[in-house]
Each structure stands twice: as C-alpha cells, then as structure tokens.
Scaffold this motif. Sequence first.
Motif, PDB file in Angstrom:
ATOM      1  N   ASP A  99       0.960  -1.110   0.086  1.00 25.06           N
ATOM      2  CA  ASP A  99      -0.129   0.063   0.036  1.00 25.06           C
ATOM      3  C   ASP A  99       1.026   1.123   0.109  1.00 25.06           C
ATOM      4  OD1 ASP A  99      -2.191  -1.623   0.141  1.00 25.06           O
ATOM      5  OD2 ASP A  99      -2.489  -1.292   2.418  1.00 25.06           O
ATOM      6  N   ASN A 100       1.934   1.288   0.883  1.00 25.48           N
ATOM      7  CA  ASN A 100       3.079   2.276   0.826  1.00 25.48           C
ATOM      8  C   ASN A 100       3.670   2.668  -0.655  1.00 25.48           C
ATOM      9  OD1 ASN A 100       4.421   4.612   2.459  1.00 25.48           O
ATOM     10  ND2 ASN A 100       6.201   3.179   1.674  1.00 25.48           N
ATOM     11  N   ALA A 101       4.021   1.628  -1.281  1.00 25.25           N
ATOM     12  CA  ALA A 101       4.615   1.689  -2.358  1.00 25.25           C
ATOM     13  C   ALA A 101       3.607   2.062  -3.366  1.00 25.25           C
ATOM     14  CB  ALA A 101       5.233   0.245  -2.901  1.00 25.25           C
ATOM     15  N   ASP A 156       9.622   0.971  -5.166  1.00 26.15           N
ATOM     16  CA  ASP A 156       8.735   1.781  -6.156  1.00 26.15           C
ATOM     17  C   ASP A 156       9.541   2.738  -6.636  1.00 26.15           C
ATOM     18  OD1 ASP A 156       8.995   4.524  -4.706  1.00 26.15           O
ATOM     19  OD2 ASP A 156       8.090   3.252  -2.931  1.00 26.15           O
ATOM     20  N   ASP A 157       9.137   3.431  -7.683  1.00 25.31           N
ATOM     21  CA  ASP A 157       9.966   4.396  -8.566  1.00 25.31           C
ATOM     22  C   ASP A 157       9.386   6.023  -8.467  1.00 25.31           C
ATOM     23  OD1 ASP A 157       7.571   4.428  -9.878  1.00 25.31           O
ATOM     24  OD2 ASP A 157       8.128   4.012 -11.688  1.00 25.31           O
ATOM     25  N   GLY A 158       9.048   6.150  -7.002  1.00 22.89           N
ATOM     26  CA  GLY A 158       8.681   7.533  -6.732  1.00 22.89           C
ATOM     27  C   GLY A 158       9.859   8.312  -6.267  1.00 22.89           C
ATOM     28  N   ALA A 159       9.448   9.167  -5.366  1.00 21.42           N
ATOM     29  CA  ALA A 159      10.455  10.466  -5.110  1.00 21.42           C
ATOM     30  C   ALA A 159      11.503   9.856  -4.091  1.00 21.42           C
ATOM     31  CB  ALA A 159       9.640  11.486  -4.592  1.00 21.42           C
ATOM     32  N   GLY A 160      11.167   8.732  -3.611  1.00 20.86           N
ATOM     33  CA  GLY A 160      11.968   8.060  -2.415  1.00 20.86           C
ATOM     34  C   GLY A 160      11.791   8.930  -1.042  1.00 20.86           C
ATOM     35  N   VAL A 161      12.610   8.463   0.080  1.00 25.04           N
ATOM     36  CA  VAL A 161      12.736   8.869   1.189  1.00 25.04           C
ATOM     37  C   VAL A 161      14.028   9.793   1.752  1.00 25.04           C
ATOM     38  CG1 VAL A 161      12.166   8.484   3.658  1.00 25.04           C
ATOM     39  CG2 VAL A 161      11.202   7.107   1.886  1.00 25.04           C
ATOM     40  N   PRO A 162      13.732  11.060   1.933  1.00 24.63           N
ATOM     41  CA  PRO A 162      14.984  11.679   2.258  1.00 24.63           C
ATOM     42  C   PRO A 162      15.795  10.907   3.271  1.00 24.63           C
ATOM     43  CG  PRO A 162      13.180  13.057   1.981  1.00 24.63           C
ATOM     44  CD  PRO A 162      12.624  11.882   2.100  1.00 24.63           C
ATOM     45  N   GLU A 163      16.950  10.926   3.424  1.00 22.28           N
ATOM     46  CA  GLU A 163      17.886  10.184   4.360  1.00 22.28           C
ATOM     47  C   GLU A 163      17.579  10.482   5.965  1.00 22.28           C
ATOM     48  OE1 GLU A 163      22.577   9.145   5.136  1.00 22.28           O
ATOM     49  OE2 GLU A 163      22.073  10.353   3.439  1.00 22.28           O
ATOM     50  N   ALA A 164      17.384  11.917   5.994  1.00 25.90           N
ATOM     51  CA  ALA A 164      17.147  12.231   7.190  1.00 25.90           C
ATOM     52  C   ALA A 164      15.669  11.720   8.073  1.00 25.90           C
ATOM     53  CB  ALA A 164      17.156  13.846   7.264  1.00 25.90           C
ATOM     54  N   GLU A 165      15.053  11.445   7.079  1.00 30.66           N
ATOM     55  CA  GLU A 165      13.798  11.061   7.371  1.00 30.66           C
ATOM     56  C   GLU A 165      13.262   9.331   7.452  1.00 30.66           C
ATOM     57  OE1 GLU A 165      11.300  13.045   8.596  1.00 30.66           O
ATOM     58  OE2 GLU A 165      12.339  14.801   8.128  1.00 30.66           O
ATOM     59  N   ARG A 166      14.629   8.811   7.023  1.00 30.89           N
ATOM     60  CA  ARG A 166      14.541   7.196   6.961  1.00 30.89           C
ATOM     61  C   ARG A 166      14.077   6.404   8.140  1.00 30.89           C
ATOM     62  NH1 ARG A 166      19.103   6.364   2.772  1.00 30.89           N
ATOM     63  NH2 ARG A 166      18.161   7.788   0.744  1.00 30.89           N
ATOM     64  N   GLY A 197      13.290   6.431  -6.179  1.00 33.48           N
ATOM     65  CA  GLY A 197      12.357   5.743  -5.351  1.00 33.48           C
ATOM     66  C   GLY A 197      12.907   5.158  -4.095  1.00 33.48           C
ATOM     67  N   ALA A 198      12.066   4.256  -3.432  1.00 29.47           N
ATOM     68  CA  ALA A 198      12.528   3.864  -2.450  1.00 29.47           C
ATOM     69  C   ALA A 198      12.431   2.323  -2.376  1.00 29.47           C
ATOM     70  CB  ALA A 198      11.702   4.291  -1.003  1.00 29.47           C
ATOM     71  N   SER A 205       5.432   2.199 -11.331  1.00 37.02           N
ATOM     72  CA  SER A 205       5.450   0.701 -10.923  1.00 37.02           C
ATOM     73  C   SER A 205       5.972   0.374  -9.712  1.00 37.02           C
ATOM     74  CB  SER A 205       6.434  -0.010 -12.030  1.00 37.02           C
ATOM     75  OG  SER A 205       7.722   0.539 -12.064  1.00 37.02           O
ATOM     76  N   VAL A 206       5.616  -0.881  -9.353  1.00 35.67           N
ATOM     77  CA  VAL A 206       6.179  -1.409  -8.061  1.00 35.67           C
ATOM     78  C   VAL A 206       6.631  -2.665  -8.409  1.00 35.67           C
ATOM     79  CG1 VAL A 206       5.377  -2.232  -5.784  1.00 35.67           C
ATOM     80  CG2 VAL A 206       4.281  -0.240  -6.682  1.00 35.67           C
ATOM     81  N   ALA A 207       7.916  -3.008  -7.658  1.00 33.22           N
ATOM     82  CA  ALA A 207       8.547  -4.426  -7.933  1.00 33.22           C
ATOM     83  C   ALA A 207       8.879  -5.077  -6.393  1.00 33.22           C
ATOM     84  CB  ALA A 207       9.924  -4.205  -8.467  1.00 33.22           C
ATOM     85  N   VAL A 208       8.591  -6.269  -6.539  1.00 37.27           N
ATOM     86  CA  VAL A 208       8.611  -7.093  -5.310  1.00 37.27           C
ATOM     87  C   VAL A 208       9.538  -8.155  -5.539  1.00 37.27           C
ATOM     88  CG1 VAL A 208       7.526  -8.693  -3.561  1.00 37.27           C
ATOM     89  CG2 VAL A 208       6.223  -6.655  -4.705  1.00 37.27           C
ATOM     90  N   ALA A 209      10.694  -8.590  -4.668  1.00 33.93           N
ATOM     91  CA  ALA A 209      11.529  -9.267  -4.681  1.00 33.93           C
ATOM     92  C   ALA A 209      11.786 -10.242  -3.647  1.00 33.93           C
ATOM     93  CB  ALA A 209      12.756  -8.976  -5.230  1.00 33.93           C
ATOM     94  N   LEU A 210      11.745 -11.571  -3.625  1.00 36.62           N
ATOM     95  CA  LEU A 210      12.049 -12.504  -2.344  1.00 36.62           C
ATOM     96  C   LEU A 210      13.159 -13.507  -2.800  1.00 36.62           C
ATOM     97  CD1 LEU A 210      10.879 -13.510   0.231  1.00 36.62           C
ATOM     98  CD2 LEU A 210       9.482 -15.144  -1.080  1.00 36.62           C
TER      99      LEU A 210
END
Length: 492
Positions: A396-398, A424-434, A482-483, A405-410
């Motif tokens: 849901d978050n992705a 995901d191929d979004g904006a990603g998460v800033p390092e300070a907020e991870r 992305g993240a 697109s969203v990719a899942v790997a196991l």
Amino acid sequence: MRSVRARAALGATAVVAVALIAAGLAVLLVLRSELSGQADLQAEVAAQEVASQVALGVPYGKWELPDEEENPVQVLTDKGVLVAASKKLEAISGTGSGQVKPAAPGQPPASGDSDDDRDDSDDRSDPDGSDPDRSDSGRSDPGRGEVSRDEPAHSSGTATVDGDTADYRFAAVEATTRAGETVTVYAGAPLATEQGAVATVRSAMLVGLPVLLVVVGGVTWLVTRRALRPVEGIRREMAAITASEDLSRRVPAPGTGDEVDRLAVTTNETLAALESSVERQRRFVADASHELRSPIASLRTQLEVAAAHPELLDLEGAVEDTVRLQDLAADLLLLARLDAGEKPGAARFDLSALVRKELAQRGEGDRHPVSATLGDGLEVTGSRGQLVRVLGNLLDNAQRHAGSSVAVALRGEANGRVVLEVADDGAGVPEAERERIFERFVRLDDARSRDDGGAGLGLAIARDVARRHGGTLTVRQAPGGGAVFTLVLPGP
C-alpha cells in the motif's frame, strides 16, 4: 523489627556475642588446662622426691617432706595402710585413703628394718659416713629399692592443712623399698593459682563482653544508618514522584559507585523509560483521537445531510469513511496487542506462496502494476496473519508513492535468512527521514489529503511485527530513484 538498621545491629551484635563467648570459653579451657598441667607437674616432682627417699632406704623419721601447705603428702602401702603423712594434714580426699594419721607413728617404713640392722648398716658405713650400698651417684641399688618409671597417676581432691581447706591436684608415684615392698606416695599441689587466674579472666570477660557488645551494636547502627541514608533519600523522592505523578523527576544518586549508587542509577533509568512510555502513550492517544475525528465527522455530516435531504446522500463516501474507520480501528487494536507483548505464532510456512497469494488477490485493483521476482521454498516461522499485514502495508505504501510501477523481490541468503524487498519508482525517502517514517502517525507529505494518505500506522506496524519475528525492516534509496523497503526474517 521493621528497621534494617536495627536488624543489622542486632545481627552483628549476636554474631560477635557468639564468637566472643566461644573464644572466651576456649581461652578459659586452655588456661585451666595449662595451669592444671603445671599443678600436676609440681605434685609429681614432690611425690618423686619422697619416693626417692623411700627407695634409698631413708628411715621414716628422717624423711624430708615438702612444705605441708604447698605439697601435702600421704604414703600408703599396697594394702592401704598409711605409713606416713604430713604432720599438719587434718583431712584429705581424692587419694587412695582418707587417713591422715600413720598406723604406727615413729616406726620405720614397711621395709622391716630393725635397729640392729640399722646399727649393722651404720657399722658398714665408710669412715666418711657414706653408704657402701649406694652408688657414687647417690642413687639406690637397683636390686634393693627403686622408683617406678610408669607415668604417675593424677587426681583432683581436697586437703585440710592446719585448718585451711583447699583444692589440690594429686600425683601418685609408686616406690619399692629395699625389702621389696611397694608403697604409693601421694603428693598434692594447690589449685589456688589456677582458680584465681581463671576467676580473674572470667570476671574480666563478664565485665568486658557487655561493653564490647554495646560498642559493636552502636558502631553497626551508625555505619548502617550512614550506608542506608541514600536509600532513604531514594525512597522519599519516589514517594514524592508517586504523589505528584511527575515522571520527569529523578532520585538522587550518591555517586559512590556502590550498590546503592547503582540502585539509584537503575531507578532513574526506569523512571526515564516509564516517562518515555507514558509520553508515547499520550501522544498515541492524541494522534488516534485526531485520526478518528475526521472520518467520524465526515460520516456524521453525510448522515445528517441524508436525513434532511435523502436525495443528496453520498453512499460511496459514507462507505469509504466506514471502511477507513474499520481499518484504523484494526490498526489500533493490533498496535495495542503488540505493545502488550503479544508473541508471534510458531507456525512454519512458505513465504513464497504467501507473497504469490497476496499479489494474486490484489490483482487489477492496484494503482500501478506490480512485478515480482520470487524464489521458491523460502520458509519462515511466525504468524502468517501478521506477515500478510506487513506485506500489505508495504505494498500500500509503495502504491501511494510510486510513479508508475512497483517491484517485489523475494530471495534467500547463505546464512538462512529470507529477504523481501518492495521497491517503487517514486520520489524516495530523504535520508534524514528514513527512521522517522517508522514512527506512529508520521506522514512526510503534509499536503497529501487524508483520503490519499493513510493514518501513518502502516510502516510502524510493519517494523514492530518484523522485530517481534526476530527480523528487521529498513528503507534505502533505489539505484534508479524511489524507495526500497527491505524486510529480513530469520529462517526456520
């Protein structure tokens, strides 16, 4: 006794009292034994002197008896007949006989020597007065008289000498006369010195023991009071904290590095953890109330409008608000169970099959297509339902933040761990907020509407579940933007 100081002082005093009493008794026994041994030796020496005169054939009237008060003497034949005794001896006990008057006073000892024999003996004397039957050393001829070499027997008794009665130790020495008859010489040594010394030591102990116990008790009381003073300070501060409910206060730490200091430090750490927990709980309640207020208010407004104007009822919006309330209530309930320490199950299952099933159920309802690269036969142990919840929250978050697109790997690792990645191929998460995004009710995009964004509980729930399964959940930047959320779980 409720006071630790009193119990410590009483215990220390009791221990010292027992030790001192035991030591005192030992000292008295040793002292009495030593002094009694000296009396035995003194009595033995006196008896040997008289026995030597018997063996040498010295006539009865010419015996040199020791001091009567220091060493009373009694000489008995083997038949119990008293043949000699100290002149001032009036009564005696503890020897072979209670007689104090010789049976035939003034007669020679039981050697049977007559006056003629003594005259003949005198005629055989050398001109210088020496006895030809004695050796040059002055000792008797071994064939005619001797003193027994056996260990003298010792006994305790009393003797009355010149009207004074006292306790004595007696030594019994056997001697053989020239006629071959055996007599027993009893000589005593007074126990007055031993009794006086023992009485003096005993009196000193009786006087000194109470004084010493009072000193020990007082010192123990003062030392314990000083040692427990910081504990009393901790107790008072804890009582004040309980009364005021102010968890920001801390107990005083003495800084001595001992057990009391460590107790204070641990207490402050506990107070800090409790304060943090209470603060999190308050913040959680406030955030939950805020999150619940919006859908409830929206649902109420729609119901009120529908009541006044049925034709204006937004049925889909009411259903969405109800579903949102249901999901939020479910999240809050799960967090409450996790905070209460609920342990995950111990079921063993195939995580690959679980991911495939979850992806198949989502299907065409996802905002963006999901690609999957899944290994086979990757098993884990835990709660199937909670891990499904983690996977759903990550997807849901992705979906909310993906661009297209969203990719899942196991996959499995050599150390037996299982790794699940959702990218995901979004904006990603800033390092300070991870790390902050895993806190409860935290959403980075404040401009996002509440309908598009969740309540900020999904990632917090996912990390809590991962930790309770012995795993980790982290986020990093994807190589192409992305993240990437990485869930690592231990193998079965």
